[in-house]
Design a protein around this motif. Sequence first.
Motif, PDB file in Angstrom:
ATOM      1  N   ILE A  94       0.686  -0.710  -0.063  1.00  0.00           N
ATOM      2  CA  ILE A  94      -0.423   0.117   0.122  1.00  0.00           C
ATOM      3  C   ILE A  94       0.502   1.514   0.069  1.00  0.00           C
ATOM      4  O   ILE A  94       0.148   2.292  -0.577  1.00  0.00           O
ATOM      5  CB  ILE A  94      -1.259  -0.091   1.291  1.00  0.00           C
ATOM      6  N   THR A  95       2.456   1.178   0.306  1.00  0.00           N
ATOM      7  CA  THR A  95       2.913   2.733   0.840  1.00  0.00           C
ATOM      8  C   THR A  95       3.873   2.609  -0.706  1.00  0.00           C
ATOM      9  O   THR A  95       3.631   3.769  -1.100  1.00  0.00           O
ATOM     10  CB  THR A  95       3.743   2.064   2.214  1.00  0.00           C
ATOM     11  N   SER A  96       5.172   1.527  -0.651  1.00  0.00           N
ATOM     12  CA  SER A  96       5.391   2.136  -1.731  1.00  0.00           C
ATOM     13  C   SER A  96       4.834   0.992  -3.122  1.00  0.00           C
ATOM     14  O   SER A  96       6.147   1.641  -3.805  1.00  0.00           O
ATOM     15  CB  SER A  96       7.459   1.998  -1.302  1.00  0.00           C
ATOM     16  N   ARG A  97       4.791   0.197  -3.192  1.00  0.00           N
ATOM     17  CA  ARG A  97       3.808  -0.921  -3.474  1.00  0.00           C
ATOM     18  C   ARG A  97       6.046  -1.565  -4.139  1.00  0.00           C
ATOM     19  O   ARG A  97       6.063  -2.500  -5.067  1.00  0.00           O
ATOM     20  CB  ARG A  97       3.753  -0.666  -5.283  1.00  0.00           C
ATOM     21  N   LYS A  98       6.713  -1.678  -3.870  1.00  0.00           N
ATOM     22  CA  LYS A  98       8.443  -2.072  -3.948  1.00  0.00           C
ATOM     23  C   LYS A  98       8.011  -3.603  -3.212  1.00  0.00           C
ATOM     24  O   LYS A  98       8.411  -4.371  -3.824  1.00  0.00           O
ATOM     25  CB  LYS A  98       9.109  -1.041  -3.363  1.00  0.00           C
ATOM     26  N   ALA A  99       6.990  -3.969  -2.273  1.00  0.00           N
ATOM     27  CA  ALA A  99       7.258  -4.998  -1.219  1.00  0.00           C
ATOM     28  C   ALA A  99       6.095  -5.992  -1.828  1.00  0.00           C
ATOM     29  O   ALA A  99       5.742  -7.186  -1.438  1.00  0.00           O
ATOM     30  CB  ALA A  99       7.421  -4.649   0.483  1.00  0.00           C
ATOM     31  N   SER A 100       4.793  -5.443  -2.972  1.00  0.00           N
ATOM     32  CA  SER A 100       4.764  -6.627  -3.487  1.00  0.00           C
ATOM     33  C   SER A 100       5.290  -7.781  -3.946  1.00  0.00           C
ATOM     34  O   SER A 100       5.634  -8.174  -4.604  1.00  0.00           O
ATOM     35  CB  SER A 100       3.208  -5.454  -4.803  1.00  0.00           C
ATOM     36  N   GLY A 101       4.253  -8.481  -3.581  1.00  0.00           N
ATOM     37  CA  GLY A 101       4.674 -10.216  -4.425  1.00  0.00           C
ATOM     38  C   GLY A 101       3.517 -11.077  -4.113  1.00  0.00           C
ATOM     39  O   GLY A 101       2.190 -10.428  -4.154  1.00  0.00           O
ATOM     40  N   GLY A 102       3.309 -12.513  -5.085  1.00  0.00           N
ATOM     41  CA  GLY A 102       1.809 -13.264  -5.274  1.00  0.00           C
ATOM     42  C   GLY A 102       3.091 -14.638  -5.594  1.00  0.00           C
ATOM     43  O   GLY A 102       3.568 -14.086  -6.409  1.00  0.00           O
ATOM     44  N   ILE A 103       2.316 -15.579  -5.032  1.00  0.00           N
ATOM     45  CA  ILE A 103       2.796 -16.879  -5.514  1.00  0.00           C
ATOM     46  C   ILE A 103       1.528 -17.752  -5.333  1.00  0.00           C
ATOM     47  O   ILE A 103       0.832 -17.752  -4.769  1.00  0.00           O
ATOM     48  CB  ILE A 103       4.511 -17.217  -3.981  1.00  0.00           C
ATOM     49  N   PHE A 104       2.187 -18.596  -6.678  1.00  0.00           N
ATOM     50  CA  PHE A 104       0.695 -19.536  -7.234  1.00  0.00           C
ATOM     51  C   PHE A 104       1.624 -20.585  -7.175  1.00  0.00           C
ATOM     52  O   PHE A 104       2.938 -20.969  -7.833  1.00  0.00           O
ATOM     53  CB  PHE A 104       0.013 -19.640  -8.064  1.00  0.00           C
TER      54      PHE A 104
END
Length: 419
Positions: A366-376
């Motif tokens: 929500i803050t910097s978008r640098k820590a977004s992640g997703g794993i399938f």
Amino acid sequence: MILRLLPLLLGLSTPVFFTPVLAQAAAPAALDRLYDKVHCETAGQSFTGADLRQRLIGQSGLTMTVELLIAIESRSLGQLAATSKDAALSGLLTSTETVLSTPMVAEARFLLTSQAQPDARASAIAFLNGDTDGISLACTAASTLPPPPTPAVFVPQKEPAAKQRGLILADSKNDFIKPARERGFATLGFEEDKAADTRLLNASLALAIEPMLFAKPSETTELRWTPFVQYNRRAARSGREEFNDLTLGNSIIFRNPTQPGRAIGFGSLAFQTDDAAKAAVWVGDALIDFPRVRPCTRRDALGWAMRCNLSIVVDYADVQDPGDSQKLAELDAYLRGGMNLGLSAEQAFGFGVITITSSYNGRYDITSRKASGGIFSVGAGLRPSAGSNISLETRYTRGTTINTLLDVDKITLRLGYRL
């Protein structure tokens, strides 16, 4: 689960006794037989709707199958009775409709109080599912006859139960809120990572003390806490794309222990480092699980037992020292929101139990978008039995890892164990 079902098989400990009622009973006259051996010690003595439900089930002549036990435990007995062709189950639903739709004075000695429902069948289905609030049976007068003697019950001798070790060993800390048979396995495996073009050894585990009672805010809710250790390690001869993640923390579990279908809350505060103590990250998260809004909950499809999960997650991290992680070096702190989704199916064969699982865990920074992640990931495994604590599994995983923010595209063969 066996302890919870004993009241159904042997009767409750309260001084109430019944003779069998025909499952096909539909006429109001059948109520005389239902109340035939109910013994009222005093006027005004009452029995809850849960008591009445257990007696209806216990007198229906049902054969206790695995499907029936799962339906009772997962609060879906009403749906099973409504769709089943079994005469005893259909009779149970009919008897329940009859009992709940009788006038207020059901019989000379009793007063039945129930919620007014325009749809008697829907009311009976909900009642058999376990929605017994607002329903009670009260004695209008003391019984003139002494209570009948308790019938002798033969209980088969069983092996002594294994002593509780007081520990949980699973795949991650999020497994602590799940029943023992639904927890992920702590694993040791071999993986081929296409993204890093290398082969690695992988270990993943979470170890905790069995959750201990911290407080009871009310009669129907409780808080439990447990300290835990979580460890993830990838090791390669070349050292490329190698990482290890050691997390030490405490977790709090909020739930209603008497209502398994209600939401469950989970939160943790932890210190994240590595086994060389190079990194230093403070992390906190909160998770809410919604069993009742899952698209499926322990349902059967073509012989496969299906399970789903849906959780909403919020997490925060304060990066004091990124260690060897280039991704964390770009961050001072982050606040993320996301969800965990899962679907699994299992079926028993002569050689063991085959399981098929898939999951998606996503976080949006929500803050910097640098820590977004997703794993399938999707996998297939083999276990000796449905309740076995050992598993052999192959799994394909792709995406960006949640904690270390590494890109992975890998196939893993792993051996798992859980407590």
